[in-house]
Scaffold this active site. Structure first.
Site, PDB file in Angstrom:
ATOM      1  N   ASP A 194       0.824  -1.124   0.041  1.00 43.41           N
ATOM      2  CA  ASP A 194      -0.074   0.017  -0.035  1.00 43.41           C
ATOM      3  C   ASP A 194       0.815   1.259  -0.145  1.00 43.41           C
ATOM      4  O   ASP A 194       1.932   1.302   0.599  1.00 43.41           O
ATOM      5  CB  ASP A 194      -0.882   0.000   1.151  1.00 43.41           C
ATOM      6  CG  ASP A 194      -2.003   1.035   1.089  1.00 43.41           C
ATOM      7  OD1 ASP A 194      -2.275   1.580   0.116  1.00 43.41           O
ATOM      8  OD2 ASP A 194      -2.682   1.150   1.998  1.00 43.41           O
ATOM      9  N   HIS A 247      -9.960   6.076  -0.199  1.00 38.80           N
ATOM     10  CA  HIS A 247      -9.145   5.724   0.902  1.00 38.80           C
ATOM     11  C   HIS A 247      -9.525   6.450   2.119  1.00 38.80           C
ATOM     12  O   HIS A 247     -10.373   7.157   2.101  1.00 38.80           O
ATOM     13  CB  HIS A 247      -7.575   6.558   0.477  1.00 38.80           C
ATOM     14  CG  HIS A 247      -6.954   5.472  -0.541  1.00 38.80           C
ATOM     15  ND1 HIS A 247      -5.652   5.697  -0.985  1.00 38.80           N
ATOM     16  CD2 HIS A 247      -7.466   4.460  -1.579  1.00 38.80           C
ATOM     17  CE1 HIS A 247      -5.306   4.798  -1.889  1.00 38.80           C
ATOM     18  NE2 HIS A 247      -6.270   4.212  -2.196  1.00 38.80           N
ATOM     19  N   GLU A 255      -3.268  -0.412  -8.527  1.00 41.84           N
ATOM     20  CA  GLU A 255      -4.012   1.007  -8.054  1.00 41.84           C
ATOM     21  C   GLU A 255      -3.383   2.347  -8.211  1.00 41.84           C
ATOM     22  O   GLU A 255      -2.130   2.361  -7.801  1.00 41.84           O
ATOM     23  CB  GLU A 255      -4.511   0.797  -6.605  1.00 41.84           C
ATOM     24  CG  GLU A 255      -5.158   2.082  -6.015  1.00 41.84           C
ATOM     25  CD  GLU A 255      -6.296   1.864  -5.062  1.00 41.84           C
ATOM     26  OE1 GLU A 255      -7.349   1.096  -5.343  1.00 41.84           O
ATOM     27  OE2 GLU A 255      -6.486   2.574  -3.949  1.00 41.84           O
TER      28      GLU A 255
HETATM   29 ZN    ZN Z   1      -4.436   6.950   0.233  1.00 44.20          ZN
END
Ligand code: ZN
Length: 476
Positions: A155, A335, A261
């Protein structure tokens, strides 16, 4: 007699019935002692695992080596890519205790989970590695008998070496954080024009064709101006190069499906529909297939608290972003979804249910809340440590948290400690949310927290499951 029956009859171990499985070689299932979750293995399967020989079976730690053996036996315990079609939900487990409860919650929905999902910032602050995070997720799906698959997200990675490492560790999703490559658009008109003029003539011509002379942007109600185009080409040029390099130098050569992403959210400026369109069209021209794109939506998405901003404006722009995601084939991603109770229904509706939503720190905060209710002395220690390190922690996170607005600890009775974590008490919630690295950085405190979680195992899991339900129900 099956291994499970044998264990139930002859030991005091608690068994997790959904985990028990076997083949012609033997059986394996998960059990718990007072303090530890372990795997019990029987028959010839014992040769594949390492652990303590208990006579008829082997008692094995849920470590990395045994996880690899588990992966061989049960492919559903290996992380997979989820792809562009299925809606997905990212969950973070900073402590390594939340995944099973998260799995139970997600199993009640149609969503696919990203269970192993840690940013470099989180890995650094918690002293963990990607393989450890995946270990926890693999054992969790096995314990809960969840066979639909899960992903592992490297991430908020910002550079090619970071991404290469995450791929080597087995991540099946890469979230490219473009913030370092995005140019600030504070530049004046002259500078922007000069920036545009410095591009090769062919590039300029293509840009003008696509955005100024074509009618395609009208599909989304967009109309580009020259000035607007200059700005986008300058602000997003570097990010597009990074996206292309990561995709063609690392993801395509990996030779396996990887969710990609594109995160534009960690910047100051809101991603306008024009900016989103520009990035989408340029990615398509380059042949980059993103799985999801996370624009920075209008308003503030701070950690641990609900949305701050104009919900109507968010609804209006989210619809345009969602239409674009649909048109270009990827998922719209949100997010900092934790506690964004007012926003979750908005993205669910705008996208028609095809989205990715990330939550991260909420399982940590749930642990803090459970401690505040059941171990006031430990909570007070954590709170004091958090206050000491608040200024340092604020360097990592954008929050409004102001310590002077938090009631002093010595004025709060033990019974009222949980109110620090009440929704609406934004300062104290954010205080405890962002200082996790410093709290866990104190070895004595860390041990006390883990001892607490081990002795309040069921309690924490049921609170965590309920918290996940609360989020997931809003996405239905
Ligand atoms: Zn983020």
């Amino acid at each position: 007699m099956s291994l499970m029956e044998d264990l139930q009859r002859t030991t005091k171990l608690r068994v997790f019935p959904r985990s028990f499985a076997g083949n012609e070689l033997g059986e394996i299932g998960m059990v718990r002692t007072e303090t530890e979750t372990l795997a019990a293995v029987s028959g010839k399967l014992r040769e594949k695992f390492s652990g303590r020989d208990m006579g008829g079976y082997l008692l094995c730690p849920t470590d990395h080596g045994n996880r690899l053996a588990l992966n061989e036996l049960f492919p559903f315990t290996k992380p997979v890519a989820i792809g562009r079609k299925a809606a997905s939900f990212g969950l973070g487990d900073r402590l390594g205790y939340a995944n099973p409860a998260q799995v139970r919650a997600i199993a009640k929905t149609e969503l696919l989970p990203v269970l192993a999902q840690q940013s470099l910032r989180e890995l650094t602050l918690t002293g963990r590695t990607n393989p450890q995070v995946i270990d926890v997720a693999a054992w969790a799906v096995f314990r809960e008998g969840f066979r639909k698959g899960f992903a592992s997200d490297g991430d908020h990675l910002k550079s090619k070496p970071e991404i290469a490492d995450a791929l080597k560790a087995g991540c099946t999703m890469i979230t490219l954080d473009c913030s370092l490559a995005l140019k600030s658009c504070a530049a004046g008109e002259r500078e922007l024009e000069a920036g545009f003029e410095s591009l090769p003539a062919a590039v300029r011509k293509a840009y003008e064709e696509t955005y100024l002379r074509s009618r395609a942007p009208e599909e989304f109600g967009l109309k580009f101006t020259k000035g607007g185009l200059y700005k986008l080409s300058v602000v997003y040029g570097g990010a597009l190069e990074l996206i292309r390099d990561v995709y063609f130098d690392l993801l395509v050569p990996a030779g396996r499906p990887i969710d990609f992403e594109i995160s534009l959210d960690e910047t100051v400026e809101t991603t306008s529909p024009e900016a989103h369109y520009f990035v989408a069209v340029e990615m398509e021209k380059m042949g980059v297939e993103a799985t999801s794109v996370a624009p920075k939506f209008v308003g503030e998405f701070q950690k641990a608290i609900d949305y701050i901003g104009d919900l109507d404006e968010l609804r209006r722009t989210m619809k345009i972003h969602a239409a674009m995601a649909d048109r270009f084939g990827y998922k719209l991603s949100l997010h900092s979804g934790s506690e964004k109770y007012s926003v979750l229904p908005v993205i669910a509706r705008a996208t028609g249910g095809r989205f990715h939503v990330k939550t991260a720190g909420t399982s940590w905060l749930e642990a803090v809340e459970t401690i505040s209710k059941h171990d006031p002395a430990l909570y007070r220690k954590m709170h004091r440590t958090a206050l000491q390190h608040l200024d340092d922690a604020k360097k990592f996170y954008v929050v409004h948290c102001d310590a002077s607005r938090i009631p002093p600890l010595d004025t709060v009775s033990d019974g009222d400690l949980p109110h620090y974590l009440d929704l609406g008490n934004n300062d104290s919630r954010q205080l405890m949310h962002i200082t996790y690295g410093f709290i866990l950085g104190d070895p004595a405190l860390k041990k006390e927290i883990f001892d607490f979680l081990n002795s309040h195992f069921d309690l924490y899991e049921s609170e965590e499951e309920e918290l996940c339900d609360r989020h997931l129900n809003l996405l239905k």
